[in-house]
Design an enzyme around this catalytic site. Sequence first.
Site, mmCIF file in Angstrom:
data_model
loop_
_atom_site.group_PDB
_atom_site.id
_atom_site.type_symbol
_atom_site.label_atom_id
_atom_site.label_comp_id
_atom_site.label_asym_id
_atom_site.label_seq_id
_atom_site.Cartn_x
_atom_site.Cartn_y
_atom_site.Cartn_z
ATOM 1 C CG ASP A 44 -1.886 -1.127 1.356
ATOM 2 O OD1 ASP A 44 -1.409 -2.277 1.523
ATOM 3 O OD2 ASP A 44 -3.105 -0.899 1.289
ATOM 4 C CD GLU A 67 -6.872 3.408 2.383
ATOM 5 O OE1 GLU A 67 -6.886 2.891 1.256
ATOM 6 O OE2 GLU A 67 -7.207 2.798 3.411
ATOM 7 C CG ASP A 120 -7.797 2.716 -2.061
ATOM 8 O OD1 ASP A 120 -6.745 2.297 -1.549
ATOM 9 O OD2 ASP A 120 -8.934 2.405 -1.653
ATOM 10 C CB ILE A 122 -3.676 -1.751 -2.033
ATOM 11 C CG1 ILE A 122 -2.309 -1.990 -2.687
ATOM 12 C CG2 ILE A 122 -4.463 -3.075 -2.003
ATOM 13 C CD1 ILE A 122 -1.537 -3.165 -2.102
ATOM 14 C CB THR A 125 -5.727 -3.809 2.219
ATOM 15 O OG1 THR A 125 -5.529 -2.509 1.662
ATOM 16 C CG2 THR A 125 -4.395 -4.299 2.777
ATOM 17 C CG HIS A 209 -16.267 -3.902 3.840
ATOM 18 N ND1 HIS A 209 -15.132 -4.153 3.101
ATOM 19 C CD2 HIS A 209 -15.845 -3.669 5.105
ATOM 20 C CE1 HIS A 209 -14.070 -4.090 3.892
ATOM 21 N NE2 HIS A 209 -14.470 -3.802 5.110
ATOM 22 C CB SER A 233 -10.895 -4.195 -4.816
ATOM 23 O OG SER A 233 -10.954 -4.745 -6.114
ATOM 24 C CE LYS A 236 -17.466 -4.710 -4.407
ATOM 25 N NZ LYS A 236 -16.184 -5.044 -3.780
ATOM 26 N NE ARG A 250 -18.505 -0.082 -0.161
ATOM 27 C CZ ARG A 250 -17.628 -1.078 -0.150
ATOM 28 N NH1 ARG A 250 -17.729 -2.066 -1.023
ATOM 29 N NH2 ARG A 250 -16.660 -1.090 0.735
ATOM 30 C CG ASP A 265 -12.638 3.163 -0.574
ATOM 31 O OD1 ASP A 265 -11.589 2.602 -0.959
ATOM 32 O OD2 ASP A 265 -12.881 3.401 0.624
HETATM 33 N N1 LIG Z 1 -18.077 -0.572 7.323
HETATM 34 C C1 LIG Z 1 -17.672 -0.396 6.073
HETATM 35 N N2 LIG Z 1 -18.587 -0.221 5.101
HETATM 36 C C2 LIG Z 1 -18.208 -0.054 3.828
HETATM 37 N N3 LIG Z 1 -16.912 -0.058 3.430
HETATM 38 C C3 LIG Z 1 -15.951 -0.228 4.353
HETATM 39 C C4 LIG Z 1 -16.283 -0.413 5.721
HETATM 40 N N4 LIG Z 1 -15.138 -0.555 6.416
HETATM 41 C C5 LIG Z 1 -14.118 -0.449 5.522
HETATM 42 N N5 LIG Z 1 -14.602 -0.264 4.265
HETATM 43 C C6 LIG Z 1 -13.863 -0.077 3.006
HETATM 44 O O1 LIG Z 1 -14.205 -1.046 2.071
HETATM 45 C C7 LIG Z 1 -13.193 -1.035 1.066
HETATM 46 C C8 LIG Z 1 -13.037 -2.414 0.512
HETATM 47 O O2 LIG Z 1 -14.228 -2.710 -0.128
HETATM 48 P P1 LIG Z 1 -14.621 -4.158 -0.554
HETATM 49 O O3 LIG Z 1 -15.108 -4.841 0.685
HETATM 50 O O4 LIG Z 1 -15.688 -3.899 -1.552
HETATM 51 O O5 LIG Z 1 -13.395 -4.785 -1.103
HETATM 52 C C9 LIG Z 1 -11.952 -0.522 1.712
HETATM 53 O O6 LIG Z 1 -11.570 0.657 1.049
HETATM 54 C C10 LIG Z 1 -12.382 -0.243 3.133
HETATM 55 O O7 LIG Z 1 -11.888 0.943 3.611
HETATM 56 P P2 LIG Z 1 -10.428 1.034 4.260
HETATM 57 O O8 LIG Z 1 -9.493 1.232 3.121
HETATM 58 O O9 LIG Z 1 -10.483 2.197 5.146
HETATM 59 O O10 LIG Z 1 -10.161 -0.283 4.971
HETATM 60 MG MG LIG Z 2 -10.204 1.313 -0.439
HETATM 61 MG MG LIG Z 3 -6.597 1.139 0.319
HETATM 62 MG MG LIG Z 4 -7.376 0.643 3.658
#
Ligand SMILES: Nc1ncnc2c1ncn2[C@@H]1O[C@H](COP(=O)(O)O)[C@@H](O)[C@H]1OP(=O)(O)O
Ligand SMILES: [Mg+2]
Ligand SMILES: [Mg+2]
Ligand SMILES: [Mg+2]
Length: 319
Positions: A44, A67, A120, A122, A125, A209, A233, A236, A250, A265
């Site tokens: 990252d 980020e 972003d 990555i 992650t 998420h 990520s 999608k 989402r 994101d």
């Molecule tokens: N409660 C949440 N609801 C929605 N997205 C979230 C939540 N917590 C973290 N994320 C973010 O979801 C993204 C990943 O999405 P996906 O699940 O679709 O792969 C990451 O960027 C992450 O942020 P972060 O980078 O701060 O960890």
């Molecule tokens: Mg992200």
């Molecule tokens: Mg990231």
């Molecule tokens: Mg992150």
Amino acid sequence: MPYDREKQVAIDAVLAASRLCEEVRQAIPPAMEKGDKSPVTVADFGSQAIICKAISEAFPDDPIVGEEDATTLKTPEMGNNLEKVTDYVKSIIPDATPEQVTAWIDRGNGSVGGRFWTLDPIDGTKGFLRKDQYAIALALIENGEVKLGIMGCPAYAIDGDIPGMLFVAVRGEGSMKMPFSTGKFTPIQVVKAEDTANMRFVESVEAAHGDQSRQNAIAQAAGITSPSVRMDSQAKYGVVASGQAALYLRLPSPKYPNYRENIWDHAAGAIVVEEAGGRVTDMYGKPLDFASSIKMVDNRGIVVSNGLIHDQVLSALKS
Ligand SMILES: Nc1ncnc2c1ncn2[C@@H]1O[C@H](COP(=O)(O)O)[C@@H](O)[C@H]1OP(=O)(O)O
Ligand SMILES: [Mg+2]
Ligand SMILES: [Mg+2]
Ligand SMILES: [Mg+2]
């Protein structure tokens, strides 16, 4: 063409960062934990360093809202992680020093404004760590509108192809995809009404998420009968843009009702879908606000579709 130089610089930077990420992933990196308990890896940080350096050199006046932040990387608890990041960056930029690496990462501490980039390094992650999908997502925003979006998806493979796909969109010029293996760009389009085989929907792998039970109910209400495809990520958005699914939902997680989405994101993915003929709004049909702050405070939930089924999805969300 407008944004030609921005596009070339951004594509080269995202492809270089993709190489770094794949190199790190061969070694299955340990995750570090950030203040909010979310994971981060040396990739990252390395990815953000490479992309911020490239944008800064080409467009020195452009702020970058990224980020990551190098503050934690400089603390003693981080052990030799800064050296590890620097070593990976050196595989792309041979004479890079740790001081330069942290300075490049911190170029990503810019603010939103009239013209800025959001990154972003990555996205997904957790997917990266699981050896599933992840994306390197970079977007240029001007006067509130995303003008350019680039998504590098090194693990993206459809039907057993060689993994690695780049998605690129410029406002008004359509969306393209480019397999890393061929280097050839081809235009992409969202799924059409008659293509019932691709009337699928995608959602996150991470149950926390989103709201998977409601997402599935809404997809059914919009006429999608097959079970969801779960994927990490912004990849999608690539799936919807290239016509392999009609819908990405989402919805706010019942576990984290106050969560607000970050601009990095969604900005790159959103333009890739819109320029492929699709539609992106929040769950109330409002456009996503990429210009007011890092968090999209006035948007709740994300609806990404091929356009045709969008209103049906929004009305299902009302009931
Ligand atoms: N409660 C949440 N609801 C929605 N997205 C979230 C939540 N917590 C973290 N994320 C973010 O979801 C993204 C990943 O999405 P996906 O699940 O679709 O792969 C990451 O960027 C992450 O942020 P972060 O980078 O701060 O960890
Ligand atoms: Mg992200
Ligand atoms: Mg990231
Ligand atoms: Mg992150």
